[in-house]
Design an enzyme around this catalytic site. Structure first.
Site, PDB file in Angstrom:
ATOM      1  N   HIS A  52       0.842  -1.198   0.000  1.00  0.00           N
ATOM      2  CA  HIS A  52       0.000   0.000   0.000  1.00  0.00           C
ATOM      3  C   HIS A  52       0.879   1.250   0.000  1.00  0.00           C
ATOM      4  CE1 HIS A  52       0.931   0.581   4.257  1.00  0.00           C
ATOM      5  NE2 HIS A  52       0.607  -0.670   4.484  1.00  0.00           N
TER       6      HIS A  52
HETATM    7  P1  TYD Z   1      -1.786  -2.681   7.331  1.00  0.00           P
HETATM    8  O1  TYD Z   1      -1.332  -1.272   7.460  1.00  0.00           O
HETATM    9  O2  TYD Z   1      -2.416  -3.080   6.029  1.00  0.00           O
HETATM   10  O3  TYD Z   1      -0.570  -3.674   7.644  1.00  0.00           O
HETATM   11  P2  TYD Z   1       0.760  -4.037   6.833  1.00  0.00           P
HETATM   12  O4  TYD Z   1       1.103  -2.876   5.965  1.00  0.00           O
HETATM   13  O5  TYD Z   1       1.769  -4.322   7.872  1.00  0.00           O
HETATM   14  O6  TYD Z   1       0.522  -5.268   6.040  1.00  0.00           O
HETATM   15  O7  TYD Z   1      -2.761  -3.020   8.528  1.00  0.00           O
HETATM   16  C1  TYD Z   1      -3.216  -4.326   8.774  1.00  0.00           C
HETATM   17  C2  TYD Z   1      -4.485  -4.229   9.610  1.00  0.00           C
HETATM   18  O8  TYD Z   1      -4.203  -3.658  10.875  1.00  0.00           O
HETATM   19  C3  TYD Z   1      -5.561  -3.376   8.958  1.00  0.00           C
HETATM   20  O9  TYD Z   1      -6.807  -4.032   9.156  1.00  0.00           O
HETATM   21  C4  TYD Z   1      -5.569  -2.113   9.730  1.00  0.00           C
HETATM   22  C5  TYD Z   1      -5.022  -2.501  11.093  1.00  0.00           C
HETATM   23  N1  TYD Z   1      -4.195  -1.428  11.693  1.00  0.00           N
HETATM   24  C6  TYD Z   1      -4.685  -0.711  12.749  1.00  0.00           C
HETATM   25  O10 TYD Z   1      -5.825  -0.930  13.224  1.00  0.00           O
HETATM   26  N2  TYD Z   1      -3.897   0.268  13.302  1.00  0.00           N
HETATM   27  C7  TYD Z   1      -2.657   0.548  12.841  1.00  0.00           C
HETATM   28  O11 TYD Z   1      -1.955   1.443  13.369  1.00  0.00           O
HETATM   29  C8  TYD Z   1      -2.163  -0.201  11.712  1.00  0.00           C
HETATM   30  C9  TYD Z   1      -0.795   0.062  11.147  1.00  0.00           C
HETATM   31  C10 TYD Z   1      -2.966  -1.185  11.174  1.00  0.00           C
END
Ligand code: TYD
Length: 136
Positions: A52
């Site tokens: 992302h």
């Molecule tokens: P995401 O940012 O997509 O994780 P990564 O980039 O590590 O793969 O987030 C994964 C899930 O966690 C998504 O459902 C949102 C949640 N999340 C939160 O609730 N708070 C946060 O601070 C972060 C970073 C993610």
């Protein structure tokens, strides 16, 4: 190129025979106020995190333990950065697509972020992200 704005930041280390200490102050060692900290751990072998970009969020990514690679992509150029030192952070400005891969066993990825979690700040579709960049 925007990926040139992704920079490795060397963090301060207080060295001591009893162990090292690293500290990070918002607006000083990172170019943003620190509003949130999160960490990735227990990442299974072969997993990819990220996938992302953020509209406005700035981050500092640190391999506190172990190692992993960060693919950074500004919509026109792509680069791989290996993180494996707890005193080196990768500064990620806004509008950079990232993928985190090749996590070593037991790796811990700490992320300092400039804002609270906000799903509306995410681009989760690469083509949509690319269309929003100069390349798109
Ligand atoms: P995401 O940012 O997509 O994780 P990564 O980039 O590590 O793969 O987030 C994964 C899930 O966690 C998504 O459902 C949102 C949640 N999340 C939160 O609730 N708070 C946060 O601070 C972060 C970073 C993610």
């Amino acid at each position: 190129m925007d990926i040139e704005r992704c920079k490795l930041i060397e963090l301060p280390v207080v060295q001591n025979p009893q162990g090292n200490l690293t500290f990070i102050e918002g607006d000083r060692h990172v170019p943003f106020p620190i509003e949130r900290v999160y960490y990735l751990y227990d990442v299974p072998g072969g997993a990819t995190r990220g996938g992302h970009a953020h509209r406005a969020l700035e981050q500092l990514i640190i391999a506190i333990t172990g190692s992993f690679d960060v693919i950074v992509d500004d919509g026109s150029a792509r680069r791989k950065v290996t993180l494996n030192r707890s005193r080196i952070g990768l500064y990620m400005p806004a509008m950079i697509w990232r993928e985190l891969i090749n996590f070593s066993s037991g790796a811990v990825c700490v992320v300092l972020a400039s804002a609270h979690y906000d799903e509306s700040d995410y681009f989760r579709d690469y083509e949509e992200f690319r269309a929003a960049t100069e390349a798109g």
